[in-house]
Motif scaffolding. Structure first.
Motif, mmCIF file in Angstrom:
data_model
loop_
_atom_site.group_PDB
_atom_site.id
_atom_site.type_symbol
_atom_site.label_atom_id
_atom_site.label_comp_id
_atom_site.label_asym_id
_atom_site.label_seq_id
_atom_site.Cartn_x
_atom_site.Cartn_y
_atom_site.Cartn_z
ATOM 1 N N ALA A 42 0.672 -1.124 -0.083
ATOM 2 C CA ALA A 42 -0.058 0.121 -0.154
ATOM 3 C C ALA A 42 0.858 1.314 0.040
ATOM 4 O O ALA A 42 0.468 2.210 -0.628
ATOM 5 N N LEU A 43 1.978 1.064 0.644
ATOM 6 C CA LEU A 43 2.857 2.562 0.943
ATOM 7 C C LEU A 43 3.501 2.767 -0.495
ATOM 8 O O LEU A 43 3.641 3.736 -1.043
ATOM 9 N N PHE A 44 3.714 1.360 -1.188
ATOM 10 C CA PHE A 44 4.501 1.535 -2.759
ATOM 11 C C PHE A 44 3.435 2.390 -3.400
ATOM 12 O O PHE A 44 4.011 3.314 -4.333
ATOM 13 N N VAL A 45 2.064 1.953 -3.588
ATOM 14 C CA VAL A 45 1.237 2.530 -4.412
ATOM 15 C C VAL A 45 1.041 3.840 -4.129
ATOM 16 O O VAL A 45 0.939 4.706 -4.838
ATOM 17 N N ILE A 46 0.742 4.163 -2.725
ATOM 18 C CA ILE A 46 0.729 5.536 -2.394
ATOM 19 C C ILE A 46 1.644 6.647 -2.666
ATOM 20 O O ILE A 46 1.501 7.547 -3.294
ATOM 21 N N PHE A 47 2.957 6.103 -2.364
ATOM 22 C CA PHE A 47 4.055 7.070 -2.747
ATOM 23 C C PHE A 47 4.286 6.931 -4.319
ATOM 24 O O PHE A 47 5.005 7.975 -4.916
ATOM 25 N N GLY A 48 3.927 5.905 -4.904
ATOM 26 C CA GLY A 48 3.995 6.015 -6.500
ATOM 27 C C GLY A 48 3.083 6.839 -7.060
ATOM 28 O O GLY A 48 3.481 7.613 -7.854
ATOM 29 N N LYS A 53 1.848 12.329 -9.362
ATOM 30 C CA LYS A 53 1.297 13.645 -9.245
ATOM 31 C C LYS A 53 2.325 14.762 -9.185
ATOM 32 O O LYS A 53 2.240 15.762 -9.981
ATOM 33 N N ALA A 54 3.545 14.537 -8.517
ATOM 34 C CA ALA A 54 4.649 15.644 -8.305
ATOM 35 C C ALA A 54 5.038 15.782 -9.712
ATOM 36 O O ALA A 54 5.653 16.899 -10.054
ATOM 37 N N VAL A 55 5.451 14.873 -10.617
ATOM 38 C CA VAL A 55 6.039 14.932 -12.028
ATOM 39 C C VAL A 55 5.099 15.363 -13.065
ATOM 40 O O VAL A 55 5.407 15.522 -14.116
ATOM 41 N N GLY A 56 3.917 16.036 -12.501
ATOM 42 C CA GLY A 56 2.838 16.524 -13.747
ATOM 43 C C GLY A 56 1.722 15.628 -13.889
ATOM 44 O O GLY A 56 1.035 15.844 -14.839
ATOM 45 N N GLY A 57 1.692 14.379 -13.392
ATOM 46 C CA GLY A 57 0.389 13.526 -13.518
ATOM 47 C C GLY A 57 0.471 12.518 -14.371
ATOM 48 O O GLY A 57 -0.291 11.896 -14.509
ATOM 49 N N TYR A 58 1.712 12.608 -15.172
ATOM 50 C CA TYR A 58 1.966 11.542 -16.129
ATOM 51 C C TYR A 58 3.186 10.700 -15.577
ATOM 52 O O TYR A 58 4.177 11.391 -15.448
ATOM 53 N N TRP A 59 3.043 9.503 -15.549
ATOM 54 C CA TRP A 59 4.405 8.757 -15.514
ATOM 55 C C TRP A 59 4.419 7.447 -16.290
ATOM 56 O O TRP A 59 3.443 6.774 -16.164
ATOM 57 N N THR A 60 5.251 7.355 -17.254
ATOM 58 C CA THR A 60 5.332 6.111 -18.212
ATOM 59 C C THR A 60 5.784 4.819 -17.315
ATOM 60 O O THR A 60 6.011 4.873 -16.359
ATOM 61 N N PHE A 61 5.233 3.827 -17.817
ATOM 62 C CA PHE A 61 5.570 2.466 -17.262
ATOM 63 C C PHE A 61 7.039 2.389 -16.801
ATOM 64 O O PHE A 61 7.499 1.941 -15.579
ATOM 65 N N GLY A 62 8.052 2.736 -17.743
ATOM 66 C CA GLY A 62 9.189 2.617 -17.600
ATOM 67 C C GLY A 62 9.807 3.482 -16.498
ATOM 68 O O GLY A 62 10.613 3.187 -15.550
ATOM 69 N N GLU A 63 9.301 4.798 -16.346
ATOM 70 C CA GLU A 63 9.561 5.552 -15.336
ATOM 71 C C GLU A 63 9.017 5.099 -13.969
ATOM 72 O O GLU A 63 9.756 5.285 -12.976
ATOM 73 N N ALA A 64 7.772 4.733 -14.164
ATOM 74 C CA ALA A 64 7.428 4.188 -12.661
ATOM 75 C C ALA A 64 8.040 3.024 -12.216
ATOM 76 O O ALA A 64 8.537 3.064 -11.111
ATOM 77 N N PHE A 65 8.387 2.015 -13.163
ATOM 78 C CA PHE A 65 9.145 0.835 -12.613
ATOM 79 C C PHE A 65 10.536 1.339 -11.994
ATOM 80 O O PHE A 65 10.765 0.840 -11.010
ATOM 81 N N LYS A 66 11.233 2.236 -12.670
ATOM 82 C CA LYS A 66 12.497 2.634 -12.271
ATOM 83 C C LYS A 66 12.390 3.400 -11.065
ATOM 84 O O LYS A 66 13.106 3.007 -9.965
#
Length: 177
Positions: A42-48, A53-66
């Motif tokens: 749950a903490l991983f999901v919340i912080f993810g 949101k902090a990077v503009g609301g968009y996060w690609t799969f690769g960026e999210a995984f990294k």
């Protein structure tokens, strides 16, 4: 990095709380282990989602995984370091007591399932050394933990990714537009 350290710190605090309540609880109670797992995920999901949101609301799969994987590295390293300290300095008898408790619980459930005593003894023997807080075991635990977290990170990244919309294509060659 900050979120990984925070999740690792929360994991350590939860481990300490369970250790204070009952030092063997984490090793013998499936519900406690499941609760810890759910809280960490749950903490991983919340912080993810917070990072997205902090990077503009968009996060690609690769960026999210990294991003999630970096958090996982910090959580794994902190957890392994804490368990090493717990087993070697804070409570040096915990490793053997935990191994004995897990083996007793396993023996009970396997014997109820009709498994032969020879097979139970073989399984018990393989478990005994896994609780030693040696550098080798902790390195193996770190590697296994990173692999497990990587799989979890892939799943979470697939869920929380949000690709930015493509810009509309303007066709300058069409005179009717």
């Amino acid at each position: 990095m900050r979120n990984g350290l925070l999740i690792g710190g929360i994991s350590i605090v939860l481990t300490l709380i369970f250790w204070i309540v009952d030092p063997l609880m984490q090793y013998t109670n499936t519900w406690v282990s499941l609760l810890m797992f759910v809280i960490i995920i749950a903490l991983f999901v919340i912080f993810g989602l917070e990072i997205r949101k902090a990077v503009g609301g968009y996060w690609t799969f690769g960026e999210a995984f990294k991003g999630l994987f970096v958090m996982s590295l910090y959580v794994s390293i902190l957890s392994i370091a804490f368990h090493y300290i717990l087993f070697n300095f804070i409570d040096p008898t915990l490793a053997q007591r935990a191994a004995d408790a897990v083996i007793a619980k396993l023996n009970d459930s396997l014997s109820k399932s009709g498994v032969s005593q020879e097979k139970i003894d073989e399984i018990s023997k393989s478990i005994t050394g896994k609780f030693d807080a040696s550098f080798k075991n902790e390195a193996i635990n770190l590697g296994v933990g990173i692999i497990i977290y990587a799989v979890i990170d892939l799943i979470i990244a697939a869920i929380i990714k949000k690709t930015p919309p493509l810009a509309p294509i303007i066709d300058d060659t069409d005179p009717t537009v």
